[in-house]
Design a protein around this motif. Structure first.
Motif, PDB file in Angstrom:
ATOM      1  N   ALA A 109       0.839  -1.203   0.000  1.00 42.80           N
ATOM      2  CA  ALA A 109       0.000   0.000   0.000  1.00 42.80           C
ATOM      3  C   ALA A 109       0.877   1.257   0.000  1.00 42.80           C
ATOM      4  O   ALA A 109       0.635   2.194  -0.767  1.00 42.80           O
ATOM      5  N   ASP A 110       1.921   1.263   0.842  1.00 39.48           N
ATOM      6  CA  ASP A 110       2.818   2.430   0.918  1.00 39.48           C
ATOM      7  C   ASP A 110       3.533   2.661  -0.408  1.00 39.48           C
ATOM      8  O   ASP A 110       3.720   3.783  -0.842  1.00 39.48           O
ATOM      9  N   LYS A 111       3.923   1.542  -1.039  1.00 37.50           N
ATOM     10  CA  LYS A 111       4.643   1.634  -2.305  1.00 37.50           C
ATOM     11  C   LYS A 111       3.751   2.284  -3.365  1.00 37.50           C
ATOM     12  O   LYS A 111       4.183   3.183  -4.094  1.00 37.50           O
ATOM     13  N   ILE A 112       2.506   1.830  -3.442  1.00 37.21           N
ATOM     14  CA  ILE A 112       1.567   2.387  -4.422  1.00 37.21           C
ATOM     15  C   ILE A 112       1.348   3.873  -4.151  1.00 37.21           C
ATOM     16  O   ILE A 112       1.346   4.691  -5.065  1.00 37.21           O
ATOM     17  N   ALA A 113       1.210   4.223  -2.860  1.00 33.06           N
ATOM     18  CA  ALA A 113       0.988   5.628  -2.487  1.00 33.06           C
ATOM     19  C   ALA A 113       2.162   6.498  -2.935  1.00 33.06           C
ATOM     20  O   ALA A 113       1.975   7.589  -3.472  1.00 33.06           O
ATOM     21  N   ILE A 114       3.395   6.006  -2.728  1.00 32.29           N
ATOM     22  CA  ILE A 114       4.586   6.776  -3.109  1.00 32.29           C
ATOM     23  C   ILE A 114       4.640   6.957  -4.626  1.00 32.29           C
ATOM     24  O   ILE A 114       4.923   8.039  -5.122  1.00 32.29           O
ATOM     25  N   GLN A 115       4.331   5.888  -5.357  1.00 35.27           N
ATOM     26  CA  GLN A 115       4.366   5.976  -6.823  1.00 35.27           C
ATOM     27  C   GLN A 115       3.317   6.941  -7.343  1.00 35.27           C
ATOM     28  O   GLN A 115       3.563   7.724  -8.252  1.00 35.27           O
ATOM     29  N   LYS A 116       2.120   6.891  -6.714  1.00 34.19           N
ATOM     30  CA  LYS A 116       1.035   7.768  -7.145  1.00 34.19           C
ATOM     31  C   LYS A 116       1.427   9.229  -6.898  1.00 34.19           C
ATOM     32  O   LYS A 116       1.262  10.090  -7.758  1.00 34.19           O
ATOM     33  N   GLU A 117       1.981   9.463  -5.727  1.00 34.04           N
ATOM     34  CA  GLU A 117       2.396  10.813  -5.342  1.00 34.04           C
ATOM     35  C   GLU A 117       3.429  11.355  -6.334  1.00 34.04           C
ATOM     36  O   GLU A 117       3.351  12.495  -6.787  1.00 34.04           O
ATOM     37  N   LYS A 177      12.114   8.276  -0.637  1.00 32.90           N
ATOM     38  CA  LYS A 177      11.006   7.637   0.098  1.00 32.90           C
ATOM     39  C   LYS A 177      10.979   6.145  -0.166  1.00 32.90           C
ATOM     40  O   LYS A 177      10.761   5.339   0.726  1.00 32.90           O
ATOM     41  N   MET A 178      11.197   5.796  -1.428  1.00 31.62           N
ATOM     42  CA  MET A 178      11.158   4.387  -1.819  1.00 31.62           C
ATOM     43  C   MET A 178      12.267   3.619  -1.112  1.00 31.62           C
ATOM     44  O   MET A 178      12.061   2.511  -0.627  1.00 31.62           O
ATOM     45  N   GLU A 179      13.449   4.244  -1.051  1.00 36.92           N
ATOM     46  CA  GLU A 179      14.598   3.600  -0.429  1.00 36.92           C
ATOM     47  C   GLU A 179      14.340   3.365   1.059  1.00 36.92           C
ATOM     48  O   GLU A 179      14.608   2.292   1.584  1.00 36.92           O
TER      49      GLU A 179
END
Ligand SMILES: [Zn+2]
Length: 220
Positions: A109-117, A177-179
């Motif tokens: 969920a966090d990964k998708i949120a970061i990509q969307k952002e 953020k991803m890292e």
């Protein structure tokens, strides 16, 4: 048993080496006689010359704290607490293993949120460029521009391609953020027995496998 090791630690010997922090690392005993060693110091904790964040050791493992202080696990723990093989208990890892599902779900969920952002940010960053290229394309339709019109049109198309490629690249990575997310995931998503990172593998896949490929323990 859980003890803090360091110059102000609870270990049975006194440590005076100044490269060792007051609270340098934490040692937690596991039911199978091994210990979980967790680094707490910026000076680092090393096993076999490798800097560790969290790992499994046994009583004979030699660890290095800071730049120069080495010690065996068994010398840090009060004698009666050193687990002998006869005291080993087989533990059921199922409950701890099932907790990995929530960790994986949150990671996804966090990964998708970061990509969307990242995608949204980039859309706004590239918006002026996109508009400019559209104006360029529009100009080709104005007859008064005559011979210049095709040139403006080509420039418009190039700008448009550039802005599309840029916004696509940006939506793929939001590096810091991803890292940070990946780093935390690698600490949390570990085998409940041996502590090895289980990879970026969905929980369902691990549940189907049901056994750890590192320590061969049975999860479910
Ligand atoms: Zn394992």
């Amino acid at each position: 048993m859980e003890i803090i090791i360091g110059r102000k630690g609870q270990q049975q010997i006194t440590i005076t080496d100044l490269s060792v922090s007051r609270e340098h690392c934490k040692l937690t005993s596991n039911p199978d006689g091994t210990y979980t060693l967790e680094n707490l110091s910026a000076n680092g904790t090393f096993v076999n010359g490798k800097s560790i964040i969290r790992t499994i050791v046994d009583k004979n493992t030699i660890i290095q704290l800071g730049s120069s202080y080495s010690v065996a696990i068994k010398d840090l723990i009060p004698l009666q607490q050193v687990a002998s093989p006869s005291q080993q208990v087989t533990e059921n890892y199922e409950e701890k293993f099932r907790r990995l599902k929530a960790i994986y779900d949150k990671y996804s969920a966090d990964k998708i949120a970061i990509q969307k952002e990242a995608g949204v940010n980039n859309f706004y960053r590239m918006l002026p460029m996109t508009l400019l290229s559209l104006v360029g394309l529009g100009a080709t339709a104005i007859p008064a521009l005559g011979n210049v019109a095709p040139v403006i049109g080509v420039i418009g198309i190039l700008l448009l391609i550039y802005s599309l490629v840029k916004s696509y690249q940006g939506s793929r990575d939001n590096p810091e953020k991803m890292e940070a997310l990946n780093r935390q995931f690698m600490i949390d998503y570990v085998c409940p027995k041996c502590g090895n990172f289980l990879g970026f593998v969905p929980y369902e896949v691990l549940a189907n496998k049901s056994t750890c490929s590192f320590c061969k323990c049975k999860w479910i």
